[in-house]
Design an enzyme around this catalytic site. Sequence first.
Site, PDB file in Angstrom:
ATOM      1  N   ILE A 189      81.029  23.165 -23.636  1.00 19.55           N
ATOM      2  CA  ILE A 189      81.082  24.181 -24.693  1.00 19.55           C
ATOM      3  C   ILE A 189      82.507  24.392 -25.179  1.00 19.55           C
ATOM      4  CG2 ILE A 189      80.617  26.605 -25.237  1.00 19.55           C
ATOM      5  CD1 ILE A 189      78.374  26.427 -23.054  1.00 19.55           C
ATOM      6  N   PRO A 222      82.538  29.067 -15.949  1.00 22.45           N
ATOM      7  CA  PRO A 222      81.420  29.643 -15.179  1.00 22.45           C
ATOM      8  C   PRO A 222      81.851  30.918 -14.455  1.00 22.45           C
ATOM      9  CG  PRO A 222      81.716  27.297 -14.687  1.00 22.45           C
ATOM     10  CD  PRO A 222      82.923  27.741 -15.447  1.00 22.45           C
ATOM     11  N   ALA A 246      80.469  33.359 -22.611  1.00 24.38           N
ATOM     12  CA  ALA A 246      80.206  32.665 -21.347  1.00 24.38           C
ATOM     13  C   ALA A 246      79.417  33.569 -20.406  1.00 24.38           C
ATOM     14  CB  ALA A 246      81.517  32.207 -20.725  1.00 24.38           C
ATOM     15  N   ARG A 247      80.118  34.352 -19.612  1.00 20.79           N
ATOM     16  CA  ARG A 247      79.488  35.273 -18.669  1.00 20.79           C
ATOM     17  C   ARG A 247      80.220  36.609 -18.707  1.00 20.79           C
ATOM     18  NH1 ARG A 247      75.689  32.619 -18.851  1.00 20.79           N
ATOM     19  NH2 ARG A 247      74.406  31.732 -17.183  1.00 20.79           N
ATOM     20  N   ASP A 304      79.205  38.178 -26.539  1.00 26.33           N
ATOM     21  CA  ASP A 304      77.783  37.821 -26.512  1.00 26.33           C
ATOM     22  C   ASP A 304      77.176  38.161 -25.163  1.00 26.33           C
ATOM     23  OD1 ASP A 304      75.455  36.579 -27.760  1.00 26.33           O
ATOM     24  OD2 ASP A 304      75.706  34.987 -26.260  1.00 26.33           O
ATOM     25  N   GLU A 352      74.732  43.460 -18.318  1.00 28.42           N
ATOM     26  CA  GLU A 352      73.671  43.272 -19.302  1.00 28.42           C
ATOM     27  C   GLU A 352      72.278  43.210 -18.680  1.00 28.42           C
ATOM     28  OE1 GLU A 352      74.796  39.715 -21.288  1.00 28.42           O
ATOM     29  OE2 GLU A 352      74.208  38.397 -19.643  1.00 28.42           O
ATOM     30  N   HIS A 372      73.421  38.187 -25.939  1.00 26.90           N
ATOM     31  CA  HIS A 372      73.393  36.925 -25.192  1.00 26.90           C
ATOM     32  C   HIS A 372      72.505  35.889 -25.895  1.00 26.90           C
ATOM     33  CE1 HIS A 372      74.339  35.432 -20.877  1.00 26.90           C
ATOM     34  NE2 HIS A 372      74.385  34.438 -21.727  1.00 26.90           N
TER      35      HIS A 372
END
Length: 328
Positions: free
Chosen positions: A156, A206, A233-234, A258, A263, A294
């Site tokens: 990505i 990650p 990403a996270r 995002d 979340e 997301h």
Amino acid sequence: MKLLCYAVSDLEKPYIMAWAQKNNIEIKMVTEELSYKNVQLAQGFDGVSSEGITPVDERVYQAFETMGIHQLAIRQVGVDNQDLLAARKHHITITNVAAYSPRAIAEMGVTQAMYLLRNIGIYQDRMAKGDFTWDESTISTEIFNCTVGLVGVGHIGGATAQIYRALGAKVLAYDLTYDASLEPYVTYTDLNTVLHEADIISLHTPLFPTTENMISEDQFKMMKSTAILINVARGGLVDTTALISALQHHEIAGAGLDTLADELSYFGEHKNPSELPADYETLSQMPNVLITPHVAFFTKLAIRNSIEIALNDAKTIIEGGRSRNIVS
């Protein structure tokens, strides 16, 4: 061969049915996400696939082992909700879909950056109050005059680098692994240089214990006051409290998110806004913050690829083969 797919959405069903027909394999689909409460649904099946959104504990892998199931195909990139050590202990091979559509996520990150760079949220907030003026505080910069800093340049991040370079931006990159194929698009450097020099900082790494809250108070203080942070990403990569403070104290100019750290606590529809966490409420009211639920991955191509890759991996492992998508 029989497969069970957990957490299947209506959009996924046609692709799953098409794959099942093409491969002459029986597939059962359920809407619930995999958990210990429903793991017994897998009894009698040869393999399992899941979206992998909610955390899975050791009891699930132990149940799979008892049933004779030895693989779990996750239909997304992230495996931070899987206990990899427990899976290995119970002889469960986990696969993910590392590259179902890197371009989809890359494009969302660039879209958010462009929205924030041109202060669209601030203009919309003013216009909602009848103010159609502009001033020095909202003057912008063309993207080709910007330096973009990427934290992580895997599939990505690499796709993101190519888009920004095509737009004329200078791209700095920090990653623990060097990829010579990205040399035409990025200049490799250290994390501190990325944080100090970038006008747009985009996260593509990650979530591990070593990367949790890797962007926190100290990192925000390194950034330009005009910098924009993008996280597709996270959520756990960013200390939300520190982010809110950095925005409120004008240590950075904006954020495109995002994904948020908490979340999972509010995924789904909420008819009562009071159910939403306070940090989300604070961020959502800032015109220099753009939040999406997301959905950076959410394109037709990505949905199709995530299903086909995951189910191909399940079939391969059940038949005794080896997939390149095994998560170690």
